[in-house]
Design a protein around this motif. Structure first.
Motif, PDB file in Angstrom:
ATOM      1  N   THR A   5       0.850  -1.181   0.000  1.00  0.00           N
ATOM      2  CA  THR A   5       0.000   0.000   0.000  1.00  0.00           C
ATOM      3  C   THR A   5       0.889   1.236   0.000  1.00  0.00           C
ATOM      4  O   THR A   5       1.983   1.225   0.559  1.00  0.00           O
ATOM      5  CB  THR A   5      -0.949   0.041   1.209  1.00  0.00           C
ATOM      6  N   ILE A  35      -8.153   1.347  -3.620  1.00  0.00           N
ATOM      7  CA  ILE A  35      -9.197   0.565  -2.957  1.00  0.00           C
ATOM      8  C   ILE A  35      -9.526   1.257  -1.647  1.00  0.00           C
ATOM      9  O   ILE A  35      -8.664   1.374  -0.770  1.00  0.00           O
ATOM     10  CB  ILE A  35      -8.739  -0.881  -2.707  1.00  0.00           C
ATOM     11  N   GLU A  36     -10.736   1.774  -1.546  1.00  0.00           N
ATOM     12  CA  GLU A  36     -11.193   2.512  -0.366  1.00  0.00           C
ATOM     13  C   GLU A  36     -10.226   3.639  -0.012  1.00  0.00           C
ATOM     14  O   GLU A  36      -9.874   3.854   1.145  1.00  0.00           O
ATOM     15  CB  GLU A  36     -11.405   1.557   0.807  1.00  0.00           C
ATOM     16  N   THR A  40      -3.042   0.629  -3.809  1.00  0.00           N
ATOM     17  CA  THR A  40      -2.552  -0.726  -3.573  1.00  0.00           C
ATOM     18  C   THR A  40      -1.819  -1.213  -4.818  1.00  0.00           C
ATOM     19  O   THR A  40      -2.366  -1.174  -5.917  1.00  0.00           O
ATOM     20  CB  THR A  40      -3.737  -1.667  -3.263  1.00  0.00           C
ATOM     21  N   ASN A 120      -4.757 -11.042  -1.951  1.00  0.00           N
ATOM     22  CA  ASN A 120      -5.790 -10.016  -2.088  1.00  0.00           C
ATOM     23  C   ASN A 120      -7.208 -10.543  -1.964  1.00  0.00           C
ATOM     24  O   ASN A 120      -8.159  -9.861  -2.319  1.00  0.00           O
ATOM     25  CB  ASN A 120      -5.631  -9.284  -3.427  1.00  0.00           C
ATOM     26  N   HIS A 123      -9.902  -8.230  -0.436  1.00  0.00           N
ATOM     27  CA  HIS A 123     -10.382  -7.152  -1.308  1.00  0.00           C
ATOM     28  C   HIS A 123     -11.442  -7.672  -2.279  1.00  0.00           C
ATOM     29  O   HIS A 123     -12.465  -7.025  -2.496  1.00  0.00           O
ATOM     30  CB  HIS A 123      -9.238  -6.523  -2.107  1.00  0.00           C
ATOM     31  N   SER A 127     -14.179  -5.522  -0.154  1.00  0.00           N
ATOM     32  CA  SER A 127     -14.055  -4.124  -0.595  1.00  0.00           C
ATOM     33  C   SER A 127     -14.538  -3.901  -2.021  1.00  0.00           C
ATOM     34  O   SER A 127     -15.305  -2.975  -2.293  1.00  0.00           O
ATOM     35  CB  SER A 127     -12.602  -3.658  -0.487  1.00  0.00           C
ATOM     36  N   LYS A 128     -14.062  -4.735  -2.935  1.00  0.00           N
ATOM     37  CA  LYS A 128     -14.414  -4.536  -4.340  1.00  0.00           C
ATOM     38  C   LYS A 128     -15.897  -4.778  -4.629  1.00  0.00           C
ATOM     39  O   LYS A 128     -16.524  -3.969  -5.312  1.00  0.00           O
ATOM     40  CB  LYS A 128     -13.518  -5.385  -5.238  1.00  0.00           C
TER      41      LYS A 128
END
Length: 194
Positions: A5, A35-36, A40, A120, A123, A127-128
């Protein structure tokens, strides 16, 4: 290698964050997403990952209209979720005159596909999909090679706010059906297993 990150000023505006993402020189071959609100940087996916994406892409081309494409490196923007995401596959109308050369609005996508990597998976699972649902993308196909109960493919749809409803799940070796406008059956037995 796992994802990295990159720090940025949390007070940055969305436009400043995107400009930083566009203008920075990132390691060649890496996948760089926001991402958010966090940049990343992930290494290039492994060959098994790419084989799964290629198998799905090949099937999708047989059912999509001529003015749609299946894109592997197309970034989609979800500003309300501070996201600039690069799904493994995006099915969307072929951009005629893109707003920018680096991305399209996520709302243009008809389907996004993510194939998890060990580093990942969170994510891709949390998140995604929240960002994709927020953008109103009708379908999200998650091919989860690292699912706790074994490799699975899950199709999500009916986005409401930031949540999808699971429509169907298939363990690797079974078939999963994508409804209209795709009307496509994907045989997951074609996917390599680790």
């Amino acid at each position: 290698m796992s994802a990295l990150t990159v720090s940025h000023d949390p007070e940055q505006s969305w436009d400043e964050l995107v400009r930083f993402w566009e203008e920075m020189e990132w390691p060649e071959g890496s996948k760089v997403e926001i991402i958010e609100g966090i940049i990343t940087v992930s290494p290039a996916p492994a060959s098994r990952h790419n084989v799964i994406a290629e198998r799905i892409q090949r099937r999708l081309y047989s059912v999509i209209p001529d003015d749609w494409g299946v894109f592997q490196t197309l970034a989609i923007a979800v500003p309300s979720r501070l996201g600039m995401l690069i799904p493994d596959l995006v099915v969307a109308p072929v951009p005629q005159c893109a707003e920018t050369e680096t991305h399209i609005p996520a709302a243009l996508a008809e389907l996004v596909v993510e194939v998890t990597s060990k580093a990942n998976a969170r994510h891709d699972r949390v998140s995604k999909p929240a960002a994709y649902a927020t953008a109103g993308i009708p379908f999200y196909l998650l091919v989860d090679r690292w699912a706790p109960d074994g490799p699975t493919a899950t199709l999500y749809g009916d986005p409401k706010s930031d949540v999808y409803r699971p429509l169907s799940t298939a363990k690797f070796g079974e078939a999963i059906k994508l409804p209209a406008p795709f009307d496509l059956i994907i045989d997951t037995s074609e996917f390599p297993v680790d």
